[in-house]
Design a protein around this motif. Structure first.
Motif, short mmCIF file in Angstrom:
data_model
loop_
_atom_site.label_atom_id
_atom_site.label_comp_id
_atom_site.label_asym_id
_atom_site.label_seq_id
_atom_site.Cartn_x
_atom_site.Cartn_y
_atom_site.Cartn_z
N LEU A 158 0.82 -1.20 0.00
CA LEU A 158 0.00 0.00 0.00
C LEU A 158 0.86 1.26 0.00
N ALA A 159 1.95 1.24 0.76
CA ALA A 159 2.86 2.39 0.78
C ALA A 159 3.50 2.59 -0.59
N ALA A 160 3.90 1.48 -1.22
CA ALA A 160 4.49 1.57 -2.56
C ALA A 160 3.47 2.08 -3.58
N MET A 161 2.21 1.65 -3.43
CA MET A 161 1.15 2.11 -4.32
C MET A 161 0.97 3.63 -4.23
N ILE A 162 0.96 4.14 -3.01
CA ILE A 162 0.80 5.59 -2.82
C ILE A 162 1.98 6.34 -3.44
N GLY A 163 3.19 5.83 -3.21
CA GLY A 163 4.38 6.46 -3.79
C GLY A 163 4.34 6.44 -5.31
N TYR A 164 3.89 5.32 -5.88
CA TYR A 164 3.82 5.21 -7.34
C TYR A 164 2.77 6.16 -7.92
N LEU A 165 1.64 6.30 -7.25
CA LEU A 165 0.59 7.21 -7.72
C LEU A 165 1.07 8.65 -7.69
N VAL A 166 1.78 9.03 -6.62
CA VAL A 166 2.31 10.40 -6.51
C VAL A 166 3.31 10.65 -7.64
N PHE A 167 4.22 9.69 -7.86
CA PHE A 167 5.20 9.84 -8.93
C PHE A 167 4.51 9.97 -10.29
N SER A 168 3.50 9.16 -10.54
CA SER A 168 2.81 9.19 -11.83
C SER A 168 2.12 10.53 -12.06
N LEU A 169 1.51 11.08 -11.01
CA LEU A 169 0.84 12.37 -11.14
C LEU A 169 1.85 13.48 -11.40
N VAL A 170 2.95 13.48 -10.65
CA VAL A 170 4.00 14.49 -10.86
C VAL A 170 4.56 14.38 -12.27
N ASN A 171 4.83 13.16 -12.71
CA ASN A 171 5.37 12.95 -14.05
C ASN A 171 4.41 13.46 -15.12
N LEU A 172 3.11 13.22 -14.91
CA LEU A 172 2.11 13.67 -15.87
C LEU A 172 2.05 15.18 -15.94
N VAL A 173 2.13 15.85 -14.81
CA VAL A 173 2.13 17.32 -14.78
C VAL A 173 3.36 17.87 -15.49
N LEU A 174 4.51 17.26 -15.29
CA LEU A 174 5.74 17.71 -15.94
C LEU A 174 5.65 17.57 -17.45
N ILE A 175 4.99 16.52 -17.92
CA ILE A 175 4.83 16.33 -19.36
C ILE A 175 3.86 17.36 -19.93
N TRP A 176 2.74 17.56 -19.25
CA TRP A 176 1.72 18.49 -19.74
C TRP A 176 2.23 19.93 -19.75
N THR A 177 3.01 20.30 -18.76
CA THR A 177 3.51 21.67 -18.68
C THR A 177 4.75 21.89 -19.54
N GLY A 178 5.31 20.84 -20.09
CA GLY A 178 6.50 20.98 -20.93
C GLY A 178 7.78 21.12 -20.14
N ALA A 179 7.72 20.90 -18.83
CA ALA A 179 8.91 21.00 -18.00
C ALA A 179 9.93 19.92 -18.37
N VAL A 180 9.44 18.79 -18.88
CA VAL A 180 10.31 17.71 -19.35
C VAL A 180 9.95 17.43 -20.80
N ASN A 181 10.96 17.46 -21.68
CA ASN A 181 10.69 17.31 -23.11
C ASN A 181 10.49 15.87 -23.55
N ASP A 182 11.04 14.94 -22.80
CA ASP A 182 10.90 13.53 -23.18
C ASP A 182 9.42 13.12 -23.14
N PRO A 183 8.93 12.38 -24.18
CA PRO A 183 7.51 11.98 -24.19
C PRO A 183 7.13 11.09 -23.01
N TRP A 184 8.13 10.43 -22.39
CA TRP A 184 7.85 9.60 -21.23
C TRP A 184 8.06 10.35 -19.93
N GLY A 185 8.43 11.61 -20.03
CA GLY A 185 8.67 12.40 -18.83
C GLY A 185 9.91 11.93 -18.09
N LEU A 186 9.83 11.88 -16.77
CA LEU A 186 10.96 11.43 -15.96
C LEU A 186 11.32 9.98 -16.25
N ARG A 187 10.37 9.20 -16.72
CA ARG A 187 10.62 7.79 -17.01
C ARG A 187 11.68 7.62 -18.10
#
Length: 260
Positions: A158-187
């Protein structure tokens, strides 16, 4: 002082009154099915799960060939997932809602699979085979008692799930805002010893999916053991579907990032 044993007294009375023919008929009669007992069984849950995946596959074929339906499937699948989750906690699981979720999720899976296939040809077959292997190995280990759900492991999950969800949301925001140019974001923009971060995280998520399957299998096992109502077989089918779809999508992404 001697005390009477109710169980022994009942058994003695039965043996005294039942004829040999009656005993033979009882011995030879088939065991009651889940429909007759209205209780959850492994066999009935397997049938419900197979029916759900059959609907999902039909939806996936439609979603693959009809452009744009995957968006409808994604929205409807998300809504139906929450509806099923909350309903299963308060009421008997619904066959209609479970199959409706399977159809909607199938549309989404079909459409997103076609997108990945166009991006990196061959990843769909790889992801399907890898999903079958992970599910098969996990089921075999659970059936033989090699792995089991535990309170401590579930807390870590459950702790890992919460951490993964937070990372996914942050990564999605970085992609949408153009803060990260890679199509996969931080991934895709970060590497660990030359391995893309998305692949490393993906492997950890696959392990999480495998444990989620263990929780699904354990829930079914406990339901059968506690003689839960037959309708809860749909809850088991729903849980397995959610986990397998999550596993498949994660494997799709791992192979696509690795291919890139």
């Amino acid at each position: 002082m001697a005390t009477s044993n109710p169980a022994f007294s009942q058994s003695a009375a039965f043996n005294a009154t039942a004829s040999a023919q009656q005993l033979e008929e009882l011995y030879n009669s088939p065991s009651a099915s889940s429909a007759e007992t209205d209780r959850m069984t492994v066999e009935d849950t397997i049938r419900k799960t197979a029916a759900s995946f059959g609907i999902l596959l039909v939806g996936a074929v439609v979603g693959w060939w009809v452009p744009g339906l995957w968006i409808v499937g994604a929205i409807a699948g998300l809504v139906l997932a929450f509806v099923n989750i909350f309903r299963n906690r308060k009421k008997l699981p619904s066959a209609g809602l479970t199959l409706a979720y399977a159809a909607a999720e199938g549309l989404f899976v079909g459409g997103i699979s076609k997108f990945y296939e166009a991006f990196a040809g061959g990843v769909v077959v790889q992801a399907v085979l890898a999903t079958i292997v992970v599910v098969g190995v996990t089921l075999a280990l659970f059936a033989t008692g090699k792995i089991r759900a535990s309170a401590r492991a579930t807390k870590v999950f459950l702790a890992a799930m919460i951490g993964y969800l937070v990372f996914s949301l942050v990564n999605l925001v970085l992609i949408w805002t153009g803060a990260v140019n890679d199509p996969w974001g931080l991934r895709g923009s970060f590497e660990i010893f030359g391995i893309p971060l998305g692949v490393v995280i993906g492997v950890l998520v696959v392990i999480m999916c495998a444990y989620s399957l263990v929780l699904d299998f354990d829930m079914i096992q406990q339901g059968v053991k506690n003689r839960a109502p037959r309708a809860y077989g749909w809850a088991g089918a729903f849980g397995i579907m959610v986990t397998v779809v999550w596993l498949y999508l994660e494997l799709l992404r791992i192979f696509a990032i690795a291919r890139n």
